[in-house]
Design a protein around this motif. Sequence first.
Motif, PDB file in Angstrom:
ATOM      1  N   LEU A  92       0.838  -1.210   0.000  1.00  0.00           N
ATOM      2  CA  LEU A  92       0.000   0.000   0.000  1.00  0.00           C
ATOM      3  C   LEU A  92       0.870   1.255   0.000  1.00  0.00           C
ATOM      4  N   PRO A  93       0.997   1.916  -1.151  1.00  0.00           N
ATOM      5  CA  PRO A  93       1.876   3.085  -1.203  1.00  0.00           C
ATOM      6  C   PRO A  93       1.171   4.356  -0.711  1.00  0.00           C
ATOM      7  N   PRO A  94       1.919   5.389  -0.379  1.00  0.00           N
ATOM      8  CA  PRO A  94       1.299   6.689  -0.108  1.00  0.00           C
ATOM      9  C   PRO A  94       0.491   7.096  -1.350  1.00  0.00           C
ATOM     10  N   GLY A  95      -0.703   7.610  -1.125  1.00  0.00           N
ATOM     11  CA  GLY A  95      -1.572   7.952  -2.252  1.00  0.00           C
ATOM     12  C   GLY A  95      -2.384   6.764  -2.737  1.00  0.00           C
ATOM     13  N   GLY A  96      -2.221   5.616  -2.114  1.00  0.00           N
ATOM     14  CA  GLY A  96      -2.924   4.404  -2.520  1.00  0.00           C
ATOM     15  C   GLY A  96      -4.357   4.339  -1.986  1.00  0.00           C
ATOM     16  N   VAL A  97      -5.005   3.236  -2.320  1.00  0.00           N
ATOM     17  CA  VAL A  97      -6.407   3.045  -1.937  1.00  0.00           C
ATOM     18  C   VAL A  97      -6.554   1.709  -1.220  1.00  0.00           C
ATOM     19  N   ALA A  98      -7.297   1.726  -0.111  1.00  0.00           N
ATOM     20  CA  ALA A  98      -7.485   0.500   0.660  1.00  0.00           C
ATOM     21  C   ALA A  98      -8.933   0.381   1.099  1.00  0.00           C
ATOM     22  N   VAL A  99      -9.335  -0.849   1.393  1.00  0.00           N
ATOM     23  CA  VAL A  99     -10.663  -1.066   1.965  1.00  0.00           C
ATOM     24  C   VAL A  99     -10.526  -1.828   3.276  1.00  0.00           C
ATOM     25  N   ASP A 100     -11.254  -1.339   4.290  1.00  0.00           N
ATOM     26  CA  ASP A 100     -11.380  -2.064   5.554  1.00  0.00           C
ATOM     27  C   ASP A 100     -12.780  -2.677   5.537  1.00  0.00           C
ATOM     28  N   GLY A 101     -12.846  -3.993   5.377  1.00  0.00           N
ATOM     29  CA  GLY A 101     -14.134  -4.672   5.236  1.00  0.00           C
ATOM     30  C   GLY A 101     -14.904  -4.804   6.529  1.00  0.00           C
TER      31      GLY A 101
END
Length: 192
Positions: free
Chosen positions: A17-26
């Motif tokens: 997960l890079p800076p500026g990236g996108v993640a989901v917490d399910g």
Amino acid sequence: MIPNVLELAKTFIVGALPPGGVAVDGTVGNGYDTVFLAEQVGAEGRVYGFDIQDEALERTRSLLEAMELTERVTLVHASHALLTDFLPPDVTFHAGMFNLGYLPHGDKTIITQRESTLTALDQTFARLVKGGVLTIVIYPGHEGGNDEAEAVVAWAKNFPPEQAKVVWYQPLNSRRPAPSLVALQKRGQSVV
Ligand SMILES: C[S@@+](CC[C@H](N)C(=O)[O-])C[C@H]1O[C@@H](n2cnc3c(N)ncnc32)[C@H](O)[C@@H]1O
């Protein structure tokens, strides 16, 4: 040092997960994983978080406000199984985190469920970028938990090896049913 399951999950996520990236917490719950993801993506990134309980989302909102991270997080009051309905099709993830079971210090009868969990995992994996990572902490200890944990492990074991690298990390000599970690990395060029 041998990490616990959550520490190892975070190590995997940091690598993808890079800076500026996108993640989901399910499974937003008390918001600790959401905060971790929000810190990783930085001010230019975005985190989407799903939970079915108002209480969980309220606690998380307060935590994010206190840490001045609200701007980079979108909280969704819905089941993670509806991820596709809530997020535009062009939203992809570098990382997804699922921490299954019940809300700590909350209603222990509201738990993640096998079918909706598997639906959500499929939808999340489908949106992972190449090299993206999906971590799932599974808990066999509560009623229904073992059934769900077994289903997640079976889902992961049957994953086509050309699509993902898949691992399962668990304590071997615990006296009680212990959480374990299933992690997948989508095949392809790593993003970090
Ligand atoms: C173990 S807690 C998550 C812990 C959290 N990640 C943290 O850092 O505190 C599991 C959460 O999953 C939520 N949950 C249960 N079923 C869900 C569903 N279908 N979709 C999204 N969240 C769900 C529960 O309400 C609970 O808050």
